[in-house]
Design an enzyme around this catalytic site. Structure first.
Site, PDB file in Angstrom:
ATOM      1  N   ILE A  43      -3.212   5.475  -0.096  1.00  0.00           N
ATOM      2  CA  ILE A  43      -2.295   5.229  -0.080  1.00  0.00           C
ATOM      3  C   ILE A  43      -1.883   3.342  -0.802  1.00  0.00           C
ATOM      4  O   ILE A  43      -1.096   4.110  -2.509  1.00  0.00           O
ATOM      5  CB  ILE A  43      -1.671   4.898   1.204  1.00  0.00           C
ATOM      6  CG1 ILE A  43      -1.418   6.402   1.219  1.00  0.00           C
ATOM      7  CG2 ILE A  43       0.475   5.574   0.889  1.00  0.00           C
ATOM      8  CD1 ILE A  43      -1.091   6.975   3.430  1.00  0.00           C
ATOM      9  N   SER A  44      -1.627   2.796  -0.647  1.00  0.00           N
ATOM     10  CA  SER A  44      -1.461   1.617  -1.597  1.00  0.00           C
ATOM     11  C   SER A  44      -1.978   0.443  -0.477  1.00  0.00           C
ATOM     12  O   SER A  44      -2.610   0.144   0.556  1.00  0.00           O
ATOM     13  CB  SER A  44       0.166   1.490  -1.089  1.00  0.00           C
ATOM     14  OG  SER A  44       0.270   1.031   0.190  1.00  0.00           O
ATOM     15  N   GLY A  49      -2.805  -5.294   3.177  1.00  0.00           N
ATOM     16  CA  GLY A  49      -4.347  -5.089   3.343  1.00  0.00           C
ATOM     17  C   GLY A  49      -3.863  -3.932   2.700  1.00  0.00           C
ATOM     18  O   GLY A  49      -2.920  -3.724   1.730  1.00  0.00           O
ATOM     19  N   ARG A  50      -4.534  -2.811   3.434  1.00  0.00           N
ATOM     20  CA  ARG A  50      -4.906  -1.797   2.869  1.00  0.00           C
ATOM     21  C   ARG A  50      -4.010  -0.413   3.813  1.00  0.00           C
ATOM     22  O   ARG A  50      -3.811  -0.548   4.369  1.00  0.00           O
ATOM     23  CB  ARG A  50      -5.679  -1.262   2.271  1.00  0.00           C
ATOM     24  CG  ARG A  50      -6.691  -2.260   2.092  1.00  0.00           C
ATOM     25  CD  ARG A  50      -7.727  -1.237   1.236  1.00  0.00           C
ATOM     26  NE  ARG A  50      -7.190  -1.915  -0.396  1.00  0.00           N
ATOM     27  CZ  ARG A  50      -7.610  -0.954  -1.800  1.00  0.00           C
ATOM     28  NH1 ARG A  50      -9.237  -0.108  -1.035  1.00  0.00           N
ATOM     29  NH2 ARG A  50      -7.171  -1.762  -2.585  1.00  0.00           N
ATOM     30  N   VAL A  51      -3.371   0.605   3.500  1.00  0.00           N
ATOM     31  CA  VAL A  51      -2.888   1.305   4.183  1.00  0.00           C
ATOM     32  C   VAL A  51      -4.029   3.011   3.762  1.00  0.00           C
ATOM     33  O   VAL A  51      -3.832   3.324   2.275  1.00  0.00           O
ATOM     34  CB  VAL A  51      -1.242   1.708   3.793  1.00  0.00           C
ATOM     35  CG1 VAL A  51      -1.534   2.774   4.658  1.00  0.00           C
ATOM     36  CG2 VAL A  51      -0.690   0.087   3.714  1.00  0.00           C
ATOM     37  N   LYS A  67      -2.739   1.399   8.521  1.00  0.00           N
ATOM     38  CA  LYS A  67      -2.738  -0.188   7.916  1.00  0.00           C
ATOM     39  C   LYS A  67      -3.672  -0.805   7.993  1.00  0.00           C
ATOM     40  O   LYS A  67      -3.905  -0.894   9.839  1.00  0.00           O
ATOM     41  CB  LYS A  67      -1.190  -0.619   8.020  1.00  0.00           C
ATOM     42  CG  LYS A  67      -1.116  -1.906   7.720  1.00  0.00           C
ATOM     43  CD  LYS A  67       0.332  -2.122   8.559  1.00  0.00           C
ATOM     44  CE  LYS A  67       1.252  -3.486   7.619  1.00  0.00           C
ATOM     45  NZ  LYS A  67       2.410  -3.184   7.452  1.00  0.00           N
ATOM     46  N   ASP A 169      12.461  -8.311   5.630  1.00  0.00           N
ATOM     47  CA  ASP A 169      12.128  -7.763   4.600  1.00  0.00           C
ATOM     48  C   ASP A 169      12.728  -6.575   4.245  1.00  0.00           C
ATOM     49  O   ASP A 169      11.892  -5.493   3.615  1.00  0.00           O
ATOM     50  CB  ASP A 169      10.864  -7.656   4.885  1.00  0.00           C
ATOM     51  CG  ASP A 169       9.992  -7.747   3.665  1.00  0.00           C
ATOM     52  OD1 ASP A 169      10.759  -7.582   2.088  1.00  0.00           O
ATOM     53  OD2 ASP A 169       8.584  -7.395   3.334  1.00  0.00           O
TER      54      ASP A 169
END
Lengths: 423, 304
Positions: A43-44, A49-51, A67, A169
Site C-alpha cells: 500500500i504505502s 516502514g511499510r504497509v 504495518k 500528527d
C-alpha cells in the site's frame, strides 16, 4: 504475482522460501504473520516502514492493513537494535484504544526482528478523497459529507483527549475512511499520553506534526503541548475539506547541521496572511513564546499591508464557499455561517481559547441542520476510487528503503540518549 | 483505555485472584519439576527485593524516575507469570524490563548505554551484544501482548492528597509504602486505587518514627510500628466501625472511606500483605539471593 505460494517477506524485506525460514534460538514468535494472513500487495511506505494489504486466512475473515516497522538499521544481516520509542508508543496505545472513530488494531506480531501491526483495512483516507474532488476538475465535497466527516473526526478525537492521548500528527492522510463511510483516526505513531508526563512533552521530540497542520504555539516554540494542537489541525482539515487545498501551505525550513530546530517563518507567514498577526492583547501568552522575537522580526523586516489588518478568515471562507458552489439552494448544501463560526474557533491563535473537541461537537454547526450520518457517504452518488495496492515486487524486495525515516523527527530515544551521554 | 483504569488492559488481563495466580505459578512449576528442586530460590518477595535493588543500581547513573522502576517491576511480575524464572537469565530480563519501562515512561535510554551499565554491574551475566537485549525485548513485549501501559497508585495518591488533605510527611510515607508494594504480588492482585488508599491509611495510622533504612522504602519506619500490634488493632478498629472511636485524624479518614465506597476488605488484605512483607524482609540477604541466582544461571548456561 503474490499467489498461493507467496513466500513471506523476511526481515530484510527480501524473500526466503518457507522451508528455509531461519529460526534463531531465543525469541521465536508464537504466531507467524503468514499463518494468519495472505499478503495481497503493497500500500504505502511511511516514516516507520511499510504497509501491506492482506486478507485473513485459516479462519480469519476480512481484509487487513499490515504495518511493518522496519528495523532501525538495515544491512546485510538484521540485528535486534531495540525498538524505537514511537513504535512502542503506537503499539501500547493501539492495544488499549477502542472506539468507532479510531483505527482498530487486530493484533501485533513480533517476528523475524520486525514488528507487524495488523489493523482493519480501510478503503479510503481524506487525502485521497480530497484529491478525487480535484479530478478531473474541482468539484466540492458535499456539505453534508464534510459535516459527517468532521463530526466523526471530532468524536474520535474527544475519545483520545478524554483518555489523555494527544494525537499530534493529524492530517488528511491519517484520517482513514472505511468503505461504509466511517471515519477512523489512524497513525498513532506520534501520539502520547499527556497525563503528567515524566518529562515535559517538549523534551522528547522537538518537531511534531506535519508543518501545514502545525499549531501556531508550536511554531512559536511552545513547550507545552495541549489537546489544542490537535484542534488546530482539525481546523486546517475542515478548511481543506471545503477548499480542497491546504489552507496554510508553507514551506518547511529544514533542520540545520547542528540539529537546532529552525523557526518556521514561511509557515507562520501563511497563517498571518489569512488570520492577521497574533496580538498580545488577545493572546496574553504570546509574549512568553520562545520565538516571540522571531515573530516581531517578521513584522520589522517585511511589512506587507495584510500584516496590520485583522483576520481575513471570513473573506477566505466566503470566497471558498463561492468557488465551491456551496449555497443554500444547491444540492450540495452549505456549511453556512455556523461552519464559519466553528472554523474560526478552531483556528483561534490562543490555545487556551481554542475550542475543545467536546465544545466543537456541541457547536450549532452540528446541532442545527438535522441529523448527522455515521456514514459520510450517505446520499453521495460519486464513487471513490479504491486504495491503490501495487504488486511491485521490486519495492518489497528492496533491503533499504530510502526516505522512510521520519524526516525532521530523529528517533527521540537515540537523540536524547546521545545528548545525555555527552553530559 | 490508556488513562482509564476501568477499561484498561491492566484491569482486563493482568488482575488475578489469589487462587488464579497460585494456579498459574503451580503450572509453571509442574512443567519442570526437576529444575525446581535442583535450583531452590529464596521467597519470591526476597527475590523481588533483590531485583528492585538491582533496578535501582541500574538506574542510578541515568536520570530515571521511580515510576519507570515501578513499571519495570510490574513487567517482571507479568513476564514471570508466563515464564518460569529458572528458564531465564533474570539479569537480562530485568535489564530489558528497565530499558522498555524507560521508553514507556518517557525517559528513554539508549540501548548501548543500558547494556553498558548492566555489564558494569553484572559482567558475568550480561554480554556486550546489544542484540541480546533487543531480542529479550521482543520476548517481553510478546509475553505481555504489547500491553505496556501500567497504571500506578502514585497518581491516585497525588489526586487524593489535596482532597483529604494529607501532610507532606504523610504523602512521603505513603509514597514509600507504594514503592514497597511492588515487592509483593499486590500489583497483580488489586487495582491501583486500593493500593493508594492502603498506603494512605498506613501512613496516617502508623506515623513514621525512625526514617532511614532501605532507600525509598518504608520498611524501617513501619515494620516495628506495624508489628507491635497496637497500630494494627487501631487500624482494624478504625476500619471495622466508623462510630467515631480513635483519634480524630483517623476518624476523618475512615469517614471519607465509608463515603467513597472503597472495598475496605481489600484494603485490609493489602495492609496484611505489606505487614508480612516487612516480616519476611528481615531474613533478606543480598548475598544469598545473588549466589542462588548466579548458580542457577551459570549451571544452566542461561547467560549464553
Amino acid at each position: 504475482m503474490f499467489g498461493k505460494g507467496f513466500p513471506f517477506v523476511n526481515a530484510a524485506g527480501g524473500f526466503y522460501p518457507r522451508d528455509e525460514a531461519r529460526r534463531t534460538p531465543g525469541y521465536t514468535t508464537k504466531v507467524r504473520v503468514r499463518d494468519n494472513y495472505h499478503i495481497v500487495g503493497f500500500i504505502s511506505s511511511g516514516t516507520y516502514g511499510r504497509v501491506y494489504k492482506a486478507i485473513g486466512k485459516n479462519g480469519k475473515q476480512g481484509e487487513f492493513a499490515i504495518k511493518k516497522f522496519k528495523p532501525d538499521k538495515e544491512g546485510e544481516s538484521i540485528q535486534y537494535t531495540g525498538l524505537s520509542q514511537s513504535a512502542i508508543r503506537e503499539m501500547s496505545l493501539c492495544t488499549e484504544l477502542s472506539h468507532a472513530n479510531v483505527v482498530q488494531l487486530e493484533e501485533i506480531i513480533l517476528e523475524d526482528k520486525c514488528i507487524f501491526m495488523v489493523f482493519e483495512y480501510t478503503e479510503h483516507d481524506l487525502l485521497q478523497i480530497i484529491h478525487h474532488h480535484t479530478q478531473p476538475q474541482r468539484h466540492a465535497i458535499p456539505a453534508g459529507m464534510v459535516r459527517s466527516i468532521l463530526f466523526q473526526l471530532l468524536n474520535g478525537l474527544l475519545y483520545l483527549h478524554t483518555n489523555w492521548v494527544l494525537h499530534r500528527d493529524l492530517k488528511p492522510a491519517n484520517i482513514l475512511v472505511t468503505s461504509s463511510g466511517a471515519i477512523r483516526i489512524g497513525d498513532l505513531g506520534l501520539a502520547r499520553l499527556f497525563y503528567k508526563p515524566l518529562n515535559s512533552l517538549f523534551s522528547g521530540d522537538k518537531v511534531v506534526v506535519t508543518i501545514w497542520y502545525r499549531a501556531p504555539e508550536l511554531l512559536l516554540g511552545s513547550r507545552h503541548y495541549t489537546p489544542a494542537v490537535d484542534m488546530w489541525a482539525v481546523g486546517c482539515i475542515f478548511a481543506e475539506l471545503l477548499s480542497l487545498r491546504p489552507i496554510f501551505k508553507g514551506e518547511e525550513a529544514k533542520m540545520d547541521s547542528k540539529k537546532t530546530v529552525p523557526f518556521q517563518r514561511n509557515q507562520m507567514m501563511k497563517i498571518v496572511e489569512i488570520l492577521g498577526l497574533p496580538r498580545k492583547e488577545h493572546w496574553p501568552g504570546l509574549v512568553s513564546m520562545p520565538e516571540y522575537t522571531q515573530l516581531q522580526s517578521m513584522v520589522l523586516h517585511r511589512q506587507p499591508p495584510h500584516f496590520h489588518r485583522g483576520s481575513n478568515l471570513e473573506g477566505w471562507y466566503q470566497s471558498c464557499l463561492k468557488n465551491g458552489g456551496y449555497s443554500s439552494n444547491s444540492s450540495a448544501g452549505t456549511p453556512g455561517a455556523d461552519g464559519f463560526d466553528l472554523l474560526s474557533r478552531m483556528l483561534e491563535y490562543d490555545p487556551t481559547k481554542r475550542i475543545t473537541a467536546q465544545e466543537a461537537l456541541e457547536h450549532p454547526y452540528f446541532t442545527n441542520g438535522g441529523p448527522i450520518s455515521g456514514n459520510c457517504f450517505d446520499g453521495i452518488e460519486s464513487k471513490y476510487p479504491h486504495r491503490r495496492v501495487t504488486q511491485d515486487d521490486n519495492d518489497i524486495r528492496t533491503g533499504s528503503l530510502p526516505g522512510t525515516k521520519r524526516s525532521g523527527l530523529p528517533d527521540d530515544s537515540l537523540l536524547r540518549a546521545s545528548k545525555r551521554l555527552k553530559e | 483505555m490508556a488513562a482509564n483504569y476501568w477499561a484498561s488492559t491492566q484491569r482486563r488481563y493482568w488482575l488475578f485472584s489469589r487462587e488464579k495466580l497460585a494456579e498459574v505459578r503451580e503450572r509453571l512449576r509442574d512443567r519442570d519439576k526437576v529444575t525446581h528442586s535442583q535450583f531452590p530460590l529464596p521467597d519470591q518477595r526476597l527475590l523481588n527485593v533483590y531485583f528492585n535493588q538491582q533496578l535501582i543500581k541500574l538506574g542510578k547513573r541515568m536520570s530515571t524516575r521511580q515510576q519507570a522502576i515501578a513499571t519495570a517491576q510490574v513487567y517482571l511480575k507479568r513476564f514471570y507469570t508466563k515464564n518460569e524464572i529458572r528458564q531465564t537469565n533474570p539479569y537480562l530480563v530485568l535489564t530489558t524490563a528497565f530499558y522498555l519501562a524507560c521508553k514507556m515512561e518517557e525517559c528513554p535510554q539508549h540501548i548501548r548505554f543500558v547494556v553498558g551499565e548492566a555489564r558494569g554491574l553484572w559482567p558475568e551475566f550480561i554480554t556486550p551484544d546489544v542484540a541480546k537485549l533487543g531480542e529479550c525485548e521482543f520476548a517481553l513485549i510478546s509475553e505481555m501482548s504489547s500491553q505496556l501501559i501500567v497504571h500506578h497508585p502514585y497518581r491516585t495518591l497525588s489526586e487524593l492528597q489535596p482532597e483529604l488533605p494529607l501532610s507532606s510527611d504523610e504523602v512521603a510515607l505513603a509514597w514509600s509504602v507504594i514503592n514497597d508494594h511492588y515487592l509483593t504480588d499486590l500489583p497483580l492482585l488489586h487495582p491501583p486505587h486500593i493500593i493508594a488508599i492502603m498506603a494512605i491509611i498506613v501512613a496516617v495510622v502508623f506515623k513514621p518514627s525512625h526514617p532511614g533504612g532501605f532507600p525509598g522504602s518504608a520498611q524501617t519506619a513501619l515494620a516495628g510500628a506495624m508489628r507491635d500490634g497496637s497500630g494494627m488493632n487501631m487500624l482494624a478498629a478504625a476500619l471495622g466501625d466508623n462510630s467515631g472511636a480513635g483519634p480524630p485524624r483517623i476518624h476523618k479518614l475512615v469517614q471519607w472511606l465509608a463515603e467513597s465506597e472503597v472495598d475496605i476488605k481489600a484494603v485490609i488484605e493489602c495492609t496484611q500483605e505489606l505487614l508480612s512483607l516487612y516480616e519476611v524482609w528481615e531474613q533478606y540477604s543480598e548475598k544469598h539471593c545473588k549466589e542462588l541466582i548466579g548458580r542457577m544461571v551459570k549451571s544452566k548456561n542461561l547467560d549464553k
